[in-house]
Design a protein around this motif. Structure first.
Motif, short mmCIF file in Angstrom:
data_model
loop_
_atom_site.label_atom_id
_atom_site.label_comp_id
_atom_site.label_asym_id
_atom_site.label_seq_id
_atom_site.Cartn_x
_atom_site.Cartn_y
_atom_site.Cartn_z
N PHE A 155 33.83 11.97 17.30
CA PHE A 155 32.71 12.91 17.37
C PHE A 155 33.01 13.94 18.46
O PHE A 155 33.17 13.60 19.62
CB PHE A 155 31.42 12.15 17.66
N VAL A 156 33.08 15.21 18.06
CA VAL A 156 33.54 16.29 18.95
C VAL A 156 32.47 17.37 19.09
O VAL A 156 31.87 17.80 18.09
CB VAL A 156 34.83 16.93 18.41
N PHE A 157 32.24 17.80 20.32
CA PHE A 157 31.47 19.02 20.58
C PHE A 157 32.47 20.09 21.00
O PHE A 157 33.12 19.97 22.03
CB PHE A 157 30.42 18.81 21.67
N HIS A 158 32.61 21.13 20.16
CA HIS A 158 33.59 22.19 20.38
C HIS A 158 32.90 23.37 21.05
O HIS A 158 32.15 24.10 20.40
CB HIS A 158 34.20 22.59 19.04
N ALA A 159 33.14 23.54 22.33
CA ALA A 159 32.54 24.65 23.07
C ALA A 159 33.43 25.88 22.93
O ALA A 159 34.61 25.84 23.29
CB ALA A 159 32.39 24.28 24.55
N ASP A 160 32.86 26.96 22.40
CA ASP A 160 33.66 28.17 22.13
C ASP A 160 33.82 29.00 23.40
O ASP A 160 33.28 30.11 23.53
CB ASP A 160 32.99 28.98 21.02
N THR A 161 34.59 28.48 24.32
CA THR A 161 34.73 29.10 25.64
C THR A 161 35.70 30.27 25.67
O THR A 161 35.69 31.04 26.64
CB THR A 161 35.20 28.05 26.66
N ILE A 162 36.54 30.42 24.65
CA ILE A 162 37.51 31.51 24.65
C ILE A 162 36.97 32.75 23.96
O ILE A 162 37.58 33.81 23.99
CB ILE A 162 38.83 31.06 23.99
N ASP A 163 35.82 32.64 23.34
CA ASP A 163 35.23 33.77 22.62
C ASP A 163 35.05 34.98 23.53
O ASP A 163 34.78 34.84 24.73
CB ASP A 163 33.86 33.38 22.05
N PRO A 164 35.16 36.20 22.97
CA PRO A 164 34.92 37.39 23.78
C PRO A 164 33.44 37.60 24.05
O PRO A 164 32.59 37.28 23.20
CB PRO A 164 35.50 38.52 22.92
N LEU A 165 33.11 38.11 25.20
CA LEU A 165 31.72 38.45 25.54
C LEU A 165 31.30 39.66 24.72
O LEU A 165 31.95 40.70 24.76
CB LEU A 165 31.60 38.76 27.03
N ARG A 166 30.23 39.51 23.96
CA ARG A 166 29.74 40.61 23.11
C ARG A 166 28.41 41.16 23.58
O ARG A 166 28.03 42.27 23.24
CB ARG A 166 29.63 40.14 21.66
N LYS A 167 27.68 40.36 24.36
CA LYS A 167 26.40 40.82 24.89
C LYS A 167 26.10 40.05 26.16
O LYS A 167 26.23 38.83 26.19
CB LYS A 167 25.28 40.59 23.86
N VAL A 168 25.71 40.76 27.21
CA VAL A 168 25.40 40.11 28.48
C VAL A 168 24.09 39.35 28.33
O VAL A 168 23.09 39.89 27.84
CB VAL A 168 25.29 41.15 29.62
N ALA A 169 24.09 38.09 28.71
CA ALA A 169 22.92 37.23 28.56
C ALA A 169 21.77 37.70 29.45
O ALA A 169 22.00 38.28 30.53
CB ALA A 169 23.29 35.78 28.90
N PRO A 170 20.52 37.47 29.02
CA PRO A 170 19.36 37.82 29.85
C PRO A 170 19.47 37.16 31.22
O PRO A 170 19.86 36.00 31.34
CB PRO A 170 18.17 37.26 29.06
N GLY A 171 19.12 37.91 32.25
CA GLY A 171 19.16 37.37 33.61
C GLY A 171 20.49 37.56 34.32
O GLY A 171 20.60 37.31 35.52
N ILE A 172 21.51 37.99 33.58
CA ILE A 172 22.83 38.23 34.17
C ILE A 172 22.90 39.70 34.61
O ILE A 172 22.45 40.59 33.89
CB ILE A 172 23.95 37.92 33.16
N PRO A 173 23.46 40.00 35.78
CA PRO A 173 23.54 41.39 36.25
C PRO A 173 24.17 42.33 35.23
O PRO A 173 25.14 41.95 34.55
CB PRO A 173 24.41 41.28 37.51
N GLU A 174 23.62 43.53 35.11
CA GLU A 174 24.14 44.51 34.16
C GLU A 174 25.60 44.85 34.46
O GLU A 174 26.34 45.28 33.56
CB GLU A 174 23.30 45.79 34.20
N SER A 175 26.01 44.65 35.70
CA SER A 175 27.40 44.97 36.07
C SER A 175 28.40 44.14 35.28
O SER A 175 29.58 44.52 35.17
CB SER A 175 27.60 44.73 37.57
N PHE A 176 27.95 43.03 34.70
CA PHE A 176 28.86 42.19 33.92
C PHE A 176 29.23 42.85 32.60
O PHE A 176 30.07 42.33 31.85
CB PHE A 176 28.26 40.80 33.69
N GLY A 177 28.63 43.99 32.32
CA GLY A 177 29.01 44.75 31.13
C GLY A 177 30.47 45.16 31.17
O GLY A 177 31.07 45.41 30.12
N ARG A 178 31.05 45.20 32.35
CA ARG A 178 32.46 45.58 32.45
C ARG A 178 33.38 44.51 31.87
O ARG A 178 34.58 44.76 31.68
CB ARG A 178 32.83 45.85 33.91
N TYR A 179 32.83 43.31 31.61
CA TYR A 179 33.63 42.24 31.03
C TYR A 179 33.48 42.13 29.52
O TYR A 179 33.95 41.16 28.93
CB TYR A 179 33.24 40.90 31.66
N MET A 180 32.85 43.11 28.91
CA MET A 180 32.70 43.08 27.46
C MET A 180 34.07 42.96 26.80
O MET A 180 35.01 43.68 27.12
CB MET A 180 32.02 44.36 26.96
#
Length: 492
Positions: free
Chosen positions: A61-86
């Motif tokens: 039984f596996v839980f596959h966390a998609d940690t390598i996926d590209p950031l497509r939208k900054v999550a609510p509560g995260i500084p807008e400056s993280f937009g540079r990591y899109m």
């Protein structure tokens, strides 16, 4: 449903999967809060895994966390400056609060802790580690070698024309960006690709070391083959016509030559009055938050519901006590009503001995015998009252000094009523006897019951209303109530 009870729908799904060994997988992106809606997918997978194990199958039984996926939208509560990591891998973006190794881990760690607290027998895999460890090397090579076939399937299933130069593989540029890079040559003997980034710079990415990833739809089919998946549940967003499962199914059969795993389509869950849970819209409640108000098996029952193929709305406010009563009635004989536990918890705080005394006075002596269990249940009730209980249900018992201050704000007829009560209340009175006395005293003094009870609640709780007064006073102890009512007699 208790942990040792396998739901009928899970048994039916397991029956259709045939003989094992089996690999049951659930996968979720770590781009934002992993909420209780996401937990439904994991619990569906767990139920099927348990059903397979119950009939003697070997199950991973596996839980596959998609940690390598590209950031497509900054999550609510995260500084807008993280937009540079899109476009950057979630595993290569720093934690916005500096408490975890990466952005991905910031959201994954609390969810993984919740799974551990629930006692779930699951293997948590991080996709970036699978790529970096070479688990996906062969399927990535196979995908790149069959680029044209995969491109054709993408176009036929989605109805969209893939751009010239489309590749199933997304190499990581020196900037960290996974998007906008064009593969120009495959070097299969070296497990590498040559590419040109959006700025026109040439680069080389080694896919055996995780220097990039497969696109989502291709990765889904490739993952099935690489991990040997035999079952995976999906939400309705993935199983819609032309969606990711339609694409991955054809890719698995026609390109990777791998049988499509069994699946179960589950419906979304929401929060009553707020809509579907969504990390991007900030409508979330985390599994760890729910574990503060209920035990793991109750959480399983609430999130799965009787049929996870149907939509459900979590009612964590007015309907929660009823849910807990129904759940506990299946595991306990004459359990204390959850609303009463909430009353006791708010009255005594974390004083378990005083809580036990209140329960005995209220006729729940058996519940007071196991102090460890009582402490745990009081914690659930107290946490629920503090965060979720409707305002009329929330209260705290005032100190004698606070009661005196409230008494001084009352009208004289109300203070006289409370003074009379302080003389007539006696130890040993039962809940109904006290309730009758409250009404009788108000009637004798010509005071409307609404004003009489409002005065009582004001002096005890600082509010105009509260729990049913007779049972509350009986459980609290008459002397505790007298101590507050006598302040009125002294102020007359």
């Amino acid at each position: 449903m208790r942990s040792n009870a396998i739901p009928e729908w899970a048994e039916q799904v397991a029956e259709g999967l045939g003989e094992g060994p089996h690999v049951v997988v659930s996968g979720i992106s770590t781009s934002g809060h992993i909420h209780a809606g996401n937990l439904r997918e994991v619990l569906v997978a767990e139920a099927v895994a348990n059903a397979l194990r119950a009939r003697g199958e070997e199950v991973r039984f596996v839980f596959h966390a998609d940690t390598i996926d590209p950031l497509r939208k900054v999550a609510p509560g995260i500084p807008e400056s993280f937009g540079r990591y899109m476009g950057h891998s979630l595993s290569h973006i720093p934690d916005p609060e500096g408490c975890h190794p990466s952005y991905a881990e910031h959201f994954l760690a609390p969810f993984e802790e919740a799974l551990e607290e629930m006692g779930m027998e699951v293997e948590v895999l991080r996709s970036h580690e699978l790529y970096e460890g070479g688990v996906y090397t062969e399927v990535t090579r196979e995908a790149i070698e069959h680029t044209e076939e995969l491109r054709r399937i993408m176009q036929e299933v989605t109805g969209r024309r893939m751009p010239e130069g489309w590749s199933p593989y997304l190499p990581r540029a020196a900037s960290g960006d996974l998007t906008g890079n064009r593969v120009v040559e495959h070097l299969p003997e070296e497990s590498k690709v040559r590419f040109v980034d959006r700025e026109g710079n040439e680069g080389v990415a080694d896919y055996s070391k995780g220097e990039g990833k497969l696109g989502w739809r291709v990765e889904l089919a490739a993952r099935w083959k690489a991990l040997g998946v035999t079952f995976e549940p999906f939400g309705k967003d993935h199983t819609s016509r032309g969606g990711s499962t339609d694409t991955a199914d054809r890719m698995a059969r026609e390109v990777f030559r791998y049988p499509v795993p069994g699946r179960y389509e589950y419906e979304w869950i929401g929060l009553k009055g707020r809509g579907d849970m969504s990390s991007s819209r900030g409508i979330v409640v985390l599994p760890k938050d729910l574990l503060r108000i209920m035990p793991p098996d109750a959480l399983r029952r609430m999130v799965l519901g009787r049929d996870p193929s149907r939509r459900a709305d979590l009612d964590l406010e007015g309907g929660f006590p009823r849910f807990m009563d129904e759940y506990r009635s299946e595991t306990e004989d004459r359990p204390v009503p959850f609303s009463h536990l909430a009353t006791v918890a708010q009255t005594v705080g974390d004083d378990v001995e005083l809580a036990a005394e209140m329960l005995r006075r209220g006729g729940y002596g058996r519940a007071a015998e196991d102090r460890e269990k009582l402490a745990r249940e009081l914690g659930y009730a107290r946490n629920w009252a503090q965060r979720w209980a409707p305002e009329p249900v929330r209260f705290r018992l005032l100190s004698p000094e606070e009661s005196r201050e409230e008494m001084e704000r009352l009208e004289e007829d109300q203070r006289l009523y409370l003074a009379a009560l302080s003389e007539r209340l006696e130890e040993g009175m039962g809940p109904e006897e006290i309730q009758d006395l409250l009404y009788e005293t108000a009637h004798e003094r010509g005071l409307k019951s609404k004003r009489a009870f409002a005065a009582l609640y004001r002096v005890l709780l600082g509010k105009k209303s509260g729990p049913k007064a007779g049972p509350f006073i009986a459980a609290l102890s008459v002397e505790t109530v007298r101590e507050r009512l006598r302040a009125g007699a002294r102020s007359l």
